[in-house]
Design a protein around this motif. Structure first.
Motif, PDB file in Angstrom:
ATOM      1  N   ALA A   1       0.773  -1.172   0.057  1.00 15.79           N
ATOM      2  CA  ALA A   1      -0.059   0.071  -0.056  1.00 15.79           C
ATOM      3  C   ALA A   1       1.034   1.147   0.089  1.00 15.79           C
ATOM      4  N   GLN A   2       1.894   1.456   0.775  1.00 20.51           N
ATOM      5  CA  GLN A   2       2.734   2.522   0.890  1.00 20.51           C
ATOM      6  C   GLN A   2       3.472   2.753  -0.385  1.00 20.51           C
ATOM      7  N   VAL A   3       4.098   1.660  -1.064  1.00 20.62           N
ATOM      8  CA  VAL A   3       4.904   1.808  -2.319  1.00 20.62           C
ATOM      9  C   VAL A   3       3.912   2.492  -3.426  1.00 20.62           C
ATOM     10  N   MET A   4       2.783   1.905  -3.538  1.00 21.20           N
ATOM     11  CA  MET A   4       2.075   2.051  -4.578  1.00 21.20           C
ATOM     12  C   MET A   4       1.371   3.276  -4.350  1.00 21.20           C
ATOM     13  N   LEU A   5       0.839   3.787  -3.121  1.00 20.50           N
ATOM     14  CA  LEU A   5       0.499   5.174  -2.698  1.00 20.50           C
ATOM     15  C   LEU A   5       1.290   6.205  -2.961  1.00 20.50           C
ATOM     16  N   SER A   6       2.683   6.133  -2.768  1.00 18.00           N
ATOM     17  CA  SER A   6       3.831   6.836  -2.948  1.00 18.00           C
ATOM     18  C   SER A   6       4.101   7.018  -4.332  1.00 18.00           C
ATOM     19  N   ALA A   7       3.821   5.733  -5.245  1.00 19.41           N
ATOM     20  CA  ALA A   7       4.077   5.983  -6.920  1.00 19.41           C
ATOM     21  C   ALA A   7       3.053   6.741  -7.203  1.00 19.41           C
ATOM     22  N   GLN A   8       1.659   6.778  -6.608  1.00 22.35           N
ATOM     23  CA  GLN A   8       0.470   7.505  -7.037  1.00 22.35           C
ATOM     24  C   GLN A   8       0.891   9.018  -6.799  1.00 22.35           C
ATOM     25  N   THR A   9       1.347   9.379  -5.557  1.00 20.61           N
ATOM     26  CA  THR A   9       1.795  10.724  -4.978  1.00 20.61           C
ATOM     27  C   THR A   9       2.763  11.313  -6.031  1.00 20.61           C
ATOM     28  N   MET A  10       3.884  10.655  -6.313  1.00 17.64           N
ATOM     29  CA  MET A  10       4.760  11.027  -7.359  1.00 17.64           C
ATOM     30  C   MET A  10       4.344  11.173  -8.792  1.00 17.64           C
ATOM     31  N   SER A  11       3.277  10.451  -9.126  1.00 14.46           N
ATOM     32  CA  SER A  11       2.701  10.539 -10.509  1.00 14.46           C
ATOM     33  C   SER A  11       1.923  11.963 -10.576  1.00 14.46           C
ATOM     34  N   LYS A  12       1.376  12.385  -9.230  1.00 15.20           N
ATOM     35  CA  LYS A  12       0.449  13.695  -9.155  1.00 15.20           C
ATOM     36  C   LYS A  12       1.535  14.821  -9.222  1.00 15.20           C
ATOM     37  N   SER A  13       2.609  14.529  -8.304  1.00 14.15           N
ATOM     38  CA  SER A  13       3.700  15.595  -8.068  1.00 14.15           C
ATOM     39  C   SER A  13       4.394  15.938  -9.713  1.00 14.15           C
TER      40      SER A  13
END
Length: 282
Positions: free
Chosen positions: A60-72
């Motif tokens: 969850a943390q890895v993929m949520l972080s990937a999503q966050t980076m995508s938004k950034s």
């Protein structure tokens, strides 16, 4: 693991790494030779070599972080598209035995090239056989909240709504004596300075009130989405933003809030009165 280059980065022992961000679960950094500008890698802090060996929280943390980076990346470099790539095993181009996820901003004609597979001609029988085997071996997590969890999530959202309502009321309570004194003095003493003070106070408290009302409306929307079981709302998340939100969206929301009956007649009356006091004082 001292021999793993990503573990050195996690430990803060690589002085040359271009680190983007970190939290208790993951670290995000630029690779040494990025494929494109903005190319990020998300790695779990724990040394894990296979994606299947991550626990559920780490996934969850890895993929949520990937999503966050995508938004950034969408907000900072405005790419035409984004690839999120995770490779397992040397044959799948995994170069470091530590799980990582590439977040790649993409543009037409960039040096990354196509990720698409070549044309294949597998038989219908082979596809059906593989489908049947996978169906028999796979049970997906629903990820849905229990009724009690949903009620608790709704309680959290409602508490924020209540705080926004209270803050809006407090802004009005503070405004009334300040503005009443300012324009009363401006009328009786013909003081343009006090009229200006009243106008400034009205604008300041009005902007605060508009901000509170706007956030309250957004949390009402979030409340309704939680109640409807919207899968786009993370469990217990109080982030009211949607992927489609932009600065233009925020500006339009502020304008629509100003035009509500709870705002413009109230603050407009004060501004008109203080403007009259200012003109008479002059």
């Amino acid at each position: 693991m001292s021999t793993c280059p990503f573990c050195l980065i996690v430990a803060g022992s690589d002085p040359e790494v271009r680190e983007v961000a970190r939290n208790d679960a993951v670290v995000v950094f630029f690779p040494t030779e990025p494929a494109v500008l903005g190319h990020c890698m998300v790695v779990p802090r724990r040394h894990v070599e296979q994606f299947s060996d991550l626990n559920s929280d780490e996934v969850a943390q890895v993929m949520l972080s990937a999503q966050t980076m995508s938004k950034s990346l969408q907000n900072t470099v405005q790419p035409d598209g984004i690839n999120i790539v995770q490779s397992n095993g040397e044959v799948a181009t995994q170069s470091v035995p530590h799980i990582y996820v590439h977040v790649l901003p993409r543009w037409k004609g960039d040096p990354v090239g196509d990720f698409g597979p070549p044309e294949t001609n597998y038989s219908e029988t082979d596809k059906d056989r593989t489908l049947a085997n996978l169906r028999a071996a796979t049970v997906l997590s629903t990820g849905s909240l229990s009724p009690e969890d949903r009620r608790q999530h709704l309680t959290f959202a409602q508490s924020v709504i209540s705080r926004m309502v209270q803050s809006s009321a407090s802004a009005i309570i503070w405004l009334l004596p300040v503005v009443s004194a300012a324009y009363g003095y401006a009328f009786t003493q013909s003081s343009a300075a006090m009229a200006v003070l009243g106008i400034v106070a009205t604008l300041v408290f009005g902007m605060l009130d508009i901000g509170y009302l706007r956030i309250e409306r957004r949390y009402h929307d979030l409340y309704e989405r939680i109640a409807a079981g919207d899968i786009g709302v993370e469990p217990y998340s109080l982030d009211y933003r949607k992927p489609s939100d932009t600065r233009k969206t925020s500006f339009v929301e502020h304008c629509s809030t100003i035009l509500t009956w709870a705002v413009w007649p109230f603050y407009g009356a004060f501004l008109v009165t203080e403007s009259v006091a200012f003109i008479l004082a002059l």
